[in-house]
Design an enzyme around this catalytic site. Sequence first.
Site, PDB file in Angstrom:
ATOM      1  N   THR A   1      32.741  -8.175  21.016  1.00  0.00           N
ATOM      2  CA  THR A   1      33.207  -8.084  19.694  1.00  0.00           C
ATOM      3  C   THR A   1      34.494  -7.418  19.571  1.00  0.00           C
ATOM      4  O   THR A   1      35.133  -6.890  20.788  1.00  0.00           O
ATOM      5  CB  THR A   1      32.238  -7.428  18.520  1.00  0.00           C
ATOM      6  OG1 THR A   1      30.784  -8.026  19.028  1.00  0.00           O
ATOM      7  CG2 THR A   1      32.682  -7.442  17.287  1.00  0.00           C
TER       8      THR A   1
ATOM      9  N   THR B   1      33.490 -11.450  16.073  1.00  0.00           N
ATOM     10  CA  THR B   1      32.790 -11.577  17.501  1.00  0.00           C
ATOM     11  C   THR B   1      32.484 -13.090  17.636  1.00  0.00           C
ATOM     12  O   THR B   1      32.333 -13.992  17.003  1.00  0.00           O
ATOM     13  CB  THR B   1      31.629 -10.681  17.167  1.00  0.00           C
ATOM     14  OG1 THR B   1      30.792 -10.814  18.622  1.00  0.00           O
ATOM     15  CG2 THR B   1      30.712 -11.470  16.321  1.00  0.00           C
TER      16      THR B   1
ATOM     17  N   ASP C   1      21.547 -13.381  18.813  1.00  0.00           N
ATOM     18  CA  ASP C   1      21.389 -12.086  17.846  1.00  0.00           C
ATOM     19  C   ASP C   1      20.102 -12.259  17.207  1.00  0.00           C
ATOM     20  O   ASP C   1      19.384 -10.937  16.664  1.00  0.00           O
ATOM     21  CB  ASP C   1      22.460 -11.727  16.888  1.00  0.00           C
ATOM     22  CG  ASP C   1      23.730 -11.075  17.871  1.00  0.00           C
ATOM     23  OD1 ASP C   1      23.380 -10.893  18.941  1.00  0.00           O
ATOM     24  OD2 ASP C   1      24.633 -11.014  17.235  1.00  0.00           O
TER      25      ASP C   1
ATOM     26  N   SER D   1      25.143  -5.821  14.235  1.00  0.00           N
ATOM     27  CA  SER D   1      25.457  -4.540  14.061  1.00  0.00           C
ATOM     28  C   SER D   1      26.704  -4.036  13.737  1.00  0.00           C
ATOM     29  O   SER D   1      27.430  -2.865  13.712  1.00  0.00           O
ATOM     30  CB  SER D   1      25.266  -3.696  15.351  1.00  0.00           C
ATOM     31  OG  SER D   1      23.680  -3.769  15.620  1.00  0.00           O
TER      32      SER D   1
ATOM     33  N   GLY E   1      30.780  -3.240  20.531  1.00  0.00           N
ATOM     34  CA  GLY E   1      29.953  -2.638  21.129  1.00  0.00           C
ATOM     35  C   GLY E   1      28.399  -3.114  21.163  1.00  0.00           C
ATOM     36  O   GLY E   1      27.780  -2.446  21.410  1.00  0.00           O
TER      37      GLY E   1
END
Length: 573
Positions: A393, A411, A433, A458, A479
């Site tokens: 990302t 991302t 994901d 996230s 991250g």
Amino acid sequence: MTRLLNILFAATLALSSTACQATMPSAETESAGNWAPEGKGIASSADPRATAAGQEILRKGGSAADAAMAMMLALTVVEPQSSGIGGGGFLLYHEAESGTLSTIDGRETAPMSASETLFVDGEGKPLPFREAFQGGHSVGVPGNIRLMAMTHDKWGKLPWADLFAPAIRLAEGYEVNDVLAERLARLAPLWERFPDARALYWQDGAPKRAGDRIVNPDLAALLRTVAAEGPDAFYIGTAGQAIVDAVNTTSVNPANMTMADLAAYRVRERDPVCVPYRQYRICGMGPPSSGATTVLQILGMLERFDMGAMGKDDVRSWHLIGEAMQLAYADRQKYLGDNDFVHVPVQGLLDRSYVASRSALISIDRARPDYPAGSPPDAAPRTMAPSSEVPGTTHFVAVDGAGNVASMTSTIEGPFGSQLIANGFFLNNELTDFTFAPEQDGMPVANRVQPGKRPLSSMSPTIVYDAKGRPVLAIGSAGGKRIIMHVTKALIGVLDFGLSVEEAIALPNIYFGGGQLLVEQGSWLETRQAELAAFGQPVATADLPSKLNGAQAVKQGWLGGADPRSPGVALAE
């Protein structure tokens, strides 16, 4: 529901603003290029060439929205391992004239052919991640060009085509930097089955190295076409067919994406999720992002502690952050998903009484033996279920001279996404994901694969307002699941510890795993490892890289910040 949440918390903002001792620092700097005086804009991204694209657009008279979209396109070219038009993102946008905050959800969607068993084997067991992320079956319908179109329609000032010019120049030739070279070398063993990736990023039988030149004519041609013909040119016709063909005809996990999947994709405007914290109001992205709910839960649990008085050098501060982190992530793992498909109790997760009850589980002088999920108001019975989100990302921020603020995280998921290339760009692997197992303990998992669904994320683009409703900080990070903690750490650094955005970004990173609290290897917090362990939870060091980028309102202007762990920079207009 989130609109009601904003109203409820806005009513308490005046009370919270008088109850806190922390103050916004009056950070000032003479650092070359990263401070913009009043009436001038600033851009920050994880690559200097992308930041320069944003700066160029601001200098042409573009809005923060224009600058952010130009950076998104430029990052497609020079940071292909992390983001781009083959993926999706979340945008927060503060409009100065009206004082309103909007959010746009450009998250990828699962094709209509996707099933709950997409990532399970013949025995019903979840696939290993390495077998799942490569190839066609991990690709979601890309959202970033539709996000860009809505952003430009609502807040753009320059012509649509102008935003493409910096990225087109880069696609005509740029140098590999150290970060891209390292990622190419790391992924080299996996690319035997991906000839398109090798053709573009290898030479003389090996991955290109730092200083080598990349020319991407296919991407330059696509960017020219979309610049001239508009966003539909990405999703239909030959460009869309190239995406479908790459997904469906690959020899690696071919899938069944259709032109109808691309044509049906829509971005969503969603209500921002905002909560008072001390004298500030912090806003982020709602589901399918878990960013705002988890970041705001952590801060809410910490609010009863005087973090400012303890400061960054007191190990109790980091112990408390670690405790709140693990409790909030437990709720994230149980309750978060795509709110269009499963009920996500956003209001309950951020209910002040509920957050206070979770905070009461934290002791200032000892670690907990466990970190269970709670039972927030309005929550349906749910089972804990992990997801496979991996570090990747990028984030970028733009502020223009009129005071408009853009904070966007973008991302393609893991390094180089699915490894598949169409039209010169990498296609995402965002479908990994999703939680691979559709059921756990006999109950359906909130983040299971479903046709048309958006996977849990996230990504945590954030904008902070002061007690007068003025934006004072915009920040976000890369991250994977750690994004939430990178952003939370930086928020605490600025709002509680009184640091500048640059200093807050540079603070040590912290996370957890395997029953241990993890602190960033090589950071000064590593030297305090034994003191942290004395609270009762094992502490280990780990490589916890981040790519934070942000901008902070300071006296008479804006200060930009970029993560020293990345090559990123901030540049003033």
